[in-house]
Design a protein around this motif. Structure first.
Motif, PDB file in Angstrom:
ATOM      1  N   LEU A 280       0.825  -1.211   0.000  1.00  0.00           N
ATOM      2  CA  LEU A 280       0.000   0.000   0.000  1.00  0.00           C
ATOM      3  C   LEU A 280       0.862   1.266   0.000  1.00  0.00           C
ATOM      4  O   LEU A 280       0.580   2.225  -0.700  1.00  0.00           O
ATOM      5  CB  LEU A 280      -0.920   0.018   1.224  1.00  0.00           C
ATOM      6  CG  LEU A 280      -2.086  -0.972   1.240  1.00  0.00           C
ATOM      7  CD1 LEU A 280      -2.876  -0.808   2.512  1.00  0.00           C
ATOM      8  CD2 LEU A 280      -2.985  -0.801   0.038  1.00  0.00           C
ATOM      9  N   SER A 281       1.932   1.261   0.828  1.00  0.00           N
ATOM     10  CA  SER A 281       2.780   2.450   0.866  1.00  0.00           C
ATOM     11  C   SER A 281       3.963   2.326  -0.086  1.00  0.00           C
ATOM     12  O   SER A 281       4.454   3.315  -0.609  1.00  0.00           O
ATOM     13  CB  SER A 281       3.270   2.715   2.290  1.00  0.00           C
ATOM     14  OG  SER A 281       4.087   1.660   2.733  1.00  0.00           O
TER      15      SER A 281
ATOM     16  N   ALA B 130       2.512   3.604   6.559  1.00  0.00           N
ATOM     17  CA  ALA B 130       1.101   3.758   6.904  1.00  0.00           C
ATOM     18  C   ALA B 130       0.980   3.781   8.412  1.00  0.00           C
ATOM     19  O   ALA B 130       1.779   3.167   9.107  1.00  0.00           O
ATOM     20  CB  ALA B 130       0.293   2.608   6.337  1.00  0.00           C
TER      21      ALA B 130
ATOM     22  N   SER C 288      -1.918   3.332  11.586  1.00  0.00           N
ATOM     23  CA  SER C 288      -3.281   2.860  11.811  1.00  0.00           C
ATOM     24  C   SER C 288      -4.097   3.936  12.506  1.00  0.00           C
ATOM     25  O   SER C 288      -3.585   4.712  13.302  1.00  0.00           O
ATOM     26  CB  SER C 288      -3.270   1.573  12.624  1.00  0.00           C
ATOM     27  OG  SER C 288      -2.840   1.846  13.923  1.00  0.00           O
TER      28      SER C 288
ATOM     29  N   PRO D  73      -0.312  13.289   4.260  1.00  0.00           N
ATOM     30  CA  PRO D  73      -1.191  12.118   4.131  1.00  0.00           C
ATOM     31  C   PRO D  73      -1.584  11.906   2.675  1.00  0.00           C
ATOM     32  O   PRO D  73      -1.748  12.876   1.933  1.00  0.00           O
ATOM     33  CB  PRO D  73      -2.401  12.490   4.988  1.00  0.00           C
ATOM     34  CG  PRO D  73      -2.376  13.958   5.115  1.00  0.00           C
ATOM     35  CD  PRO D  73      -0.978  14.422   4.913  1.00  0.00           C
TER      36      PRO D  73
ATOM     37  N   ILE E 189      -6.576   6.817   2.712  1.00  0.00           N
ATOM     38  CA  ILE E 189      -6.975   5.742   3.630  1.00  0.00           C
ATOM     39  C   ILE E 189      -7.360   4.565   2.759  1.00  0.00           C
ATOM     40  O   ILE E 189      -8.162   4.700   1.833  1.00  0.00           O
ATOM     41  CB  ILE E 189      -8.142   6.196   4.522  1.00  0.00           C
ATOM     42  CG1 ILE E 189      -7.590   7.150   5.575  1.00  0.00           C
ATOM     43  CG2 ILE E 189      -8.854   5.018   5.150  1.00  0.00           C
ATOM     44  CD1 ILE E 189      -8.335   7.208   6.852  1.00  0.00           C
ATOM     45  N   SER E 190      -6.742   3.423   3.026  1.00  0.00           N
ATOM     46  CA  SER E 190      -7.026   2.274   2.179  1.00  0.00           C
ATOM     47  C   SER E 190      -8.406   1.729   2.498  1.00  0.00           C
ATOM     48  O   SER E 190      -8.988   2.035   3.537  1.00  0.00           O
ATOM     49  CB  SER E 190      -5.974   1.198   2.414  1.00  0.00           C
ATOM     50  OG  SER E 190      -6.056   0.754   3.735  1.00  0.00           O
TER      51      SER E 190
ATOM     52  N   TRP F  52      -5.786   1.835   7.773  1.00  0.00           N
ATOM     53  CA  TRP F  52      -4.462   2.338   7.386  1.00  0.00           C
ATOM     54  C   TRP F  52      -4.517   3.691   6.698  1.00  0.00           C
ATOM     55  O   TRP F  52      -5.192   3.847   5.679  1.00  0.00           O
ATOM     56  CB  TRP F  52      -3.751   1.335   6.473  1.00  0.00           C
ATOM     57  CG  TRP F  52      -3.508   0.044   7.184  1.00  0.00           C
ATOM     58  CD1 TRP F  52      -4.143  -1.142   6.949  1.00  0.00           C
ATOM     59  CD2 TRP F  52      -2.596  -0.180   8.266  1.00  0.00           C
ATOM     60  NE1 TRP F  52      -3.673  -2.092   7.823  1.00  0.00           N
ATOM     61  CE2 TRP F  52      -2.731  -1.536   8.635  1.00  0.00           C
ATOM     62  CE3 TRP F  52      -1.696   0.626   8.947  1.00  0.00           C
ATOM     63  CZ2 TRP F  52      -1.993  -2.092   9.670  1.00  0.00           C
ATOM     64  CZ3 TRP F  52      -0.967   0.076   9.972  1.00  0.00           C
ATOM     65  CH2 TRP F  52      -1.111  -1.265  10.319  1.00  0.00           C
ATOM     66  N   LEU F  53      -3.794   4.648   7.238  1.00  0.00           N
ATOM     67  CA  LEU F  53      -3.591   5.927   6.562  1.00  0.00           C
ATOM     68  C   LEU F  53      -2.187   5.881   5.959  1.00  0.00           C
ATOM     69  O   LEU F  53      -1.187   5.819   6.675  1.00  0.00           O
ATOM     70  CB  LEU F  53      -3.706   7.091   7.547  1.00  0.00           C
ATOM     71  CG  LEU F  53      -3.287   8.456   7.008  1.00  0.00           C
ATOM     72  CD1 LEU F  53      -4.178   8.899   5.857  1.00  0.00           C
ATOM     73  CD2 LEU F  53      -3.316   9.507   8.103  1.00  0.00           C
ATOM     74  N   VAL F  54      -2.121   5.881   4.616  1.00  0.00           N
ATOM     75  CA  VAL F  54      -0.828   5.834   3.934  1.00  0.00           C
ATOM     76  C   VAL F  54      -0.317   7.254   3.778  1.00  0.00           C
ATOM     77  O   VAL F  54      -1.076   8.151   3.407  1.00  0.00           O
ATOM     78  CB  VAL F  54      -0.977   5.145   2.559  1.00  0.00           C
ATOM     79  CG1 VAL F  54       0.345   5.117   1.823  1.00  0.00           C
ATOM     80  CG2 VAL F  54      -1.525   3.737   2.746  1.00  0.00           C
ATOM     81  N   TYR F  55       0.951   7.469   4.090  1.00  0.00           N
ATOM     82  CA  TYR F  55       1.484   8.828   4.058  1.00  0.00           C
ATOM     83  C   TYR F  55       2.936   8.819   3.620  1.00  0.00           C
ATOM     84  O   TYR F  55       3.592   7.776   3.607  1.00  0.00           O
ATOM     85  CB  TYR F  55       1.365   9.479   5.441  1.00  0.00           C
ATOM     86  CG  TYR F  55       2.205   8.821   6.512  1.00  0.00           C
ATOM     87  CD1 TYR F  55       1.704   7.769   7.264  1.00  0.00           C
ATOM     88  CD2 TYR F  55       3.512   9.252   6.769  1.00  0.00           C
ATOM     89  CE1 TYR F  55       2.471   7.152   8.241  1.00  0.00           C
ATOM     90  CE2 TYR F  55       4.281   8.640   7.749  1.00  0.00           C
ATOM     91  CZ  TYR F  55       3.761   7.598   8.476  1.00  0.00           C
ATOM     92  OH  TYR F  55       4.518   6.984   9.436  1.00  0.00           O
TER      93      TYR F  55
ATOM     94  N   GLY G 230      -9.379   3.125  -2.191  1.00  0.00           N
ATOM     95  CA  GLY G 230      -8.819   4.070  -1.227  1.00  0.00           C
ATOM     96  C   GLY G 230      -9.594   5.370  -1.252  1.00  0.00           C
ATOM     97  O   GLY G 230     -10.353   5.639  -2.180  1.00  0.00           O
TER      98      GLY G 230
END
Lengths: 623, 327
Positions: free
Chosen positions: A61-62, A106, A108, A174, A177-178, A460-463, A498
């Motif tokens: 994801l990231s 990411a 949580s 950010p 969010i997946s 999950w917040l991918v950043y 996402g």
């Protein structure tokens, strides 16, 4: 072949080899020296706008997102070199030694914004603290302190919006969010959709009401885990896999509703004193532990005191910092007295997985990691466990919510390989898996009539984040925000599953606390303009080079949101004023020195080992 | 008397080697990059919790103190507690169902491969140079070099999922159910088919190639021509004369692979979800679980060293040169 000679020469050589290994290890192993690079005078004329970006190789994801970001930033003249690492190599660099330019990862999410906010407080910018990016802004510090000790939720919201405005041009960017793409056998019905997914640890509802058949004995729920759980001890559980299993056996005081509101669980209702310091909980009557004894105020008081006293991982943080004392009022009433008011206290109780245990069983125990036979009050009783392979739970017939659970048996099986898990679901060996199925398999799952794909926002917040200790020019972060196309990132990194996010807090998890005014539209031209104004012009290879004046004399920022005192970054030494050196001072000299030292250690160790081997071979020849 | 001295001398060597190995095992795994707490933490957890966990594992102490503690516990036969199976002792984790699973799988896998590989080598070696030999010898290299992970996935997909001939993963379909021993054993055997097939595809070629070459050489020796001239059938020559030459090689190859009996097959066990030592090893490396890694390392070393001791003792009786050498 004479025994004695063989013994002496080989023995001697082995001893030397052993000593060499021990010395080599000692030289290499305790590499805990902390190397904090500082953004002393960055940039200097001639500096290229180039960042190394660490990426966690197995977390697609990231990891994929980092690749897309690198591509997009290249178009506006920012170079991003991706370095793929395993977690054990990457985490120490971002958490302890701060030896990085930027990274993609990411984090949580939970309905409690405290964790996200604390990650920007300067007191957490220490090794092991959660402010990995080393963000340092006295105004933000003050605002965070005010939010966390406020007794008025509207005021807390207003301040949170203000913090987000400042952080909109911060080093933490950010991306999205997946979405949780849960594959489950189609015969299962009546699960509850909630952010995090139908089987997240916050979701106490699905497992109570799910069923597939009217015959109770057919309602056996089989779930595949990618790895075994860490522990069955509710005080010590640190991984989400353990917490999910423990959440079926044990129960908290309050829980989250499907729309993330605080709802009663073991506590039937509660009152809060006007000053926000005293919380009184009225327990539900007739709740029985699996051994038949009743759950009373004694158990609640004991659980919290035991957890806080023993510094159990689940009881550290908000609760141990806030709670002054816990008192039993009567058999069904418990009073929590806080040191300072907090609007997040109930949220914290509902999201920290503090499970009530029977006092009778735990009071004479020292806290250890093991808990071979868990006894709780939850909808399922522990039946058996084979470490590394399976866990079996059976229905609690005396459960305090009548008519639930509908499932009679929960079987957790460990299936390590992702494809194997998916084909086991397809084959009907298991009903679903603990985490989302990879989006590469979702297309196939959508076509299968026996399977259902349930899509909810995930945790999950991918950043991406930049090292503020090295780079503290907020205009660059603002330009990056305009230069990245979040829709394209979601499409390529998560197969379209996402939701774009622009601020530190988001609407999905934090509801009203998320500042909805902040939104970056994809605008590479604007990004280029901001970079030009900040003194970065395109160099010969298409990468921007710093040609502008030093930051102290640049005109004020163009963005309305960047009113932060950008010229007062990290307290640096007085030598900073001694003008810009004519020789381009690279900001990465400090960590490079650290790396060089480490290399010398390894080289010495290798040389010793080689020398010993040579001696060993030489001695053998002589014989 | 001479034998006893020889044996005691060898035993002393065994003890020294195991002792050295136990020291080395402490350090080599601490050379791995990483921090055991990082793999076990929920990101939502308070950072303070991490320090608490480090302390509870004794990882906050300096390395030399950890080492002394490790040695002291080891002398008492205590390998400590696992970091990844929290609350479980290392001995319980290794010497439990995992070791049994791995022993059953690997011993049957190696035995099956030895039999098939040796037999194939005998008959194809006898026909070295023929069309069949060229096709088989050429194609078997493909099997030999195919990644085990890939082979396992292919077997699992086609036999397990597509044609539903074998279970996809695990060791039992009766988790949480009461069944009698025979049903359980049959089910266990069914679960073993996939991993066993994968292991055979990997191990058969190594036996086959070696034995084929040996047989191809022996075939042109004088005594074989004599036997042929005497009118003995091909089967009798192979069984009564050539097989004796070949058997020693089969034993050598098997001995070399004996550590796998306890260390298991990492990829095969992972793909088929076989709860064995190989998978444990892999997961322990990912989770930086030092105590378990040390335990597996010591177990493997001990098995190898003891196997060699037994071989030495056997050589003493078989090989007269050793008796003479001791004089």
């Amino acid at each position: 072949m004479c025994g004695e000679e063989m013994l002496s020469s080989r023995f001697f050589a082995s001893i030397i080899l052993l000593i060499a290994i021990v010395i080599g290890s000692i030289l290499v192993v305790p590499n805990t020296q902390v190397n904090i690079a500082k953004a002393e005078q960055w940039p200097t004329p001639g500096t290229r706008l180039s960042f190394e970006m660490l990426s966690l190789s197995w977390f697609s994801l990231s990891d994929k997102a980092a690749e897309v970001v690198a591509e997009q930033l290249r178009k506006v003249g920012i170079e991003v070199k991706i370095v793929k690492l395993e977690s054990s190599a990457m985490y120490p660099r971002i958490m302890n030694t701060f030896d990085y330019d930027s990274f993609a990862l990411a984090v949580s999410q939970s309905p409690d914004p405290t964790g996200m906010l604390n990650a920007f407080h300067s007191i957490n910018a220490i090794p092991g603290g959660s402010n990995y990016w080393g963000y340092n802004n006295s105004e933000v510090d003050k605002l965070i302190d005010q939010i966390l000790s406020s007794n008025n939720i509207d005021e807390a919201k207003r301040l949170a919006w203000r913090v987000q405005e400042i952080l909109a041009t911060g080093p933490f960017i950010p991306l999205y969010i997946s979405q949780n793409t849960q594959v489950i056998r189609a015969e299962w019905k009546n699960y509850t959709l909630m952010p995090g997914g139908i089987l997240e640890a916050y979701n106490r509802w699905s497992i109570l009401y799910m069923y597939k058949s009217d015959k109770p004995e057919e309602n056996v729920f089989r779930i595949a885990f990618s790895a075994d759980i860490l522990t069955l001890n509710p005080f010590m559980a640190t991984d989400l896999r353990s917490i999910w299993i423990l959440g079926l056996i044990y129960e908290p005081l309050v829980a989250l509703s499907p729309d993330l509101k605080i709802v009663p669980w073991l506590a039937e209702n509660w009152t809060v004193s006007p000053d926000g310091l005293v919380y009184t909980f009225y327990l539900k009557k007739g709740v029985k532990f699996h051994d038949g004894s009743e759950l009373t105020a004694d158990d609640v008081v004991f659980t919290y005191e035991f957890g806080i006293k023993n510094k159990a991982p689940r009881f550290l943080g908000t609760v141990s910092q806030l709670v002054d004392k816990i008192e039993k009022v009567d058999n069904y009433t418990v009073r929590f007295v806080l040191k300072k008011p907090s609007v997040f206290f109930l949220t914290s109780l509902a999201t920290s997985f503090q499970f009530i245990v029977p006092k009778k069983i735990w009071e004479n125990q020292n806290i250890t990691w093991s808990n071979p036979n868990p006894v709780g009050s939850g909808p399922f009783k522990f039946s058996s466990r084979t470490p590394g392979e399976s866990i079996v739970l059976v229905k609690n017939e005396d459960y305090h919510i009548p008519g639930t659970p509908k499932i009679t048996k929960v079987i957790m099986r460990v299936i390590p390989e992702a494809e194997t898990r998916y084909y086991s679901i397809k084959n009907g060996d298991v009903d679903t898996e603990r985490y989302a199925t990879s989006f590469t398999l979702i297309k196939d799952a959508m076509k299968d009539p026996n399977l259902k794909v349930v899509i909810t926002p995930d945790i999950w917040l991918v950043y991406i984040a930049f090292n503020y200790r090295r780079y503290n020019d907020t205009r660059i972060f603002e330009a990056i925000n305009y230069a990245i196309n979040r829709t394209e990132i979601i499409e390529k990194a998560a197969g379209g599953y996402g939701i774009p996010v622009y601020t530190v807090l988001n609407e999905i998890w934090h509801k009203d606390f998320a500042n909805t005014n902040i939104k970056y539209t994809y605008d590479p031209e604007k990004a280029k303009k901001i970079l030009e104004e900040a003194g970065w012009s395109i160099g010969p290879d298409g990468i921007r080079v710093y040609t502008g004046k030093p930051p102290s004399t640049t005109p004020p920022q163009i963005s309305a949101t960047t009113t932060t005192p950008q010229t007062t970054p990290i307290p640096t030494k007085t030598t900073v004023e001694t003008t810009i050196p004519s020789t381009p001072a690279s900001p990465t000299t400090t960590p490079q020195a650290g790396v060089a030292l480490e290399t010398i250690y390894i080289a010495v160790a290798v040389i010793i080992i080689i020398a010993v081997l040579v001696v060993y071979i030489f001695m053998r020849k002589k014989r | 008397m001479r034998f006893i001295i020889y044996f005691l001398y060898k035993l002393l060597q065994v003890v020294i080697v195991i002792f050295l190995a136990s020291i080395v095992s402490f350090f080599i795994f601490r050379l791995l990059p990483g921090d055991p707490t990082l793999s076990m933490l929920d990101p939502r957890l308070d950072p303070e919790a991490r320090n608490e966990i480090l302390r509870s594992f004794g990882l906050d102490k300096p390395l030399y103190e950890q080492f002394i503690l490790y040695l002291r516990n080891l002398l008492r036969g205590d390998l400590g507690y696992s970091f990844s199976f929290v609350g479980y002792r290392v001995v319980d984790i290794i010497f439990g169902p995992r070791l049994v699973n791995t022993l059953i799988l690997m011993s049957s896998g190696l035995a099956l491969s030895a039999v098939i590989g040796t037999l194939m080598g005998l008959f194809i070696g006898w026909r070295a140079g023929s069309l069949l030999d060229r096709i088989l010898t050429g194609s078997i290299y493909m099997f030999f070099s195919a990644p085990v992970f890939w082979t396992a996935l292919i077997i699992q997909f086609y036999l397990g999922y597509q044609y539903k001939l074998i279970p996809i993963s695990g060791t039992s379909s009766y988790i949480g159910a009461e069944v009698d021993l025979i049903t359980y054993a049959l089910d266990y055997a069914r679960h073993m088919i996939g991993p066993l097939l994968t292991l055979s595809i990997f191990f058969v070629p190594s036996y086959f190639i070696y034995i084929r070459n040996v047989v191809a050489d022996i075939r042109s020796e004088d005594f074989v021509s004599t036997l042929k001239a005497l009118g003995l059938s091909e089967w009798r020559i192979l069984r009564n004369h050539i097989f004796r030459h070949v058997a020693i090689h089969t034993i050598t190859i098997t001995t070399n692979q004996s550590p796998l009996l306890v260390s298991g097959a990492v990829f095969t066990e992972t793909v088929f979800g076989w709860n064995g030592i190989g998978r444990l090893l892999y997961e322990s490396i990912l989770k930086t679980d030092y105590p378990v890694l040390q335990g597996i390392f010591l177990l493997t070393i001990t098995v190898v060293v003891i196997a060699n001791l037994l071989a030495d003792v056997a050589y003493y009786f078989i090989d007269p040169r050793i008796k003479r050498g001791l004089r």
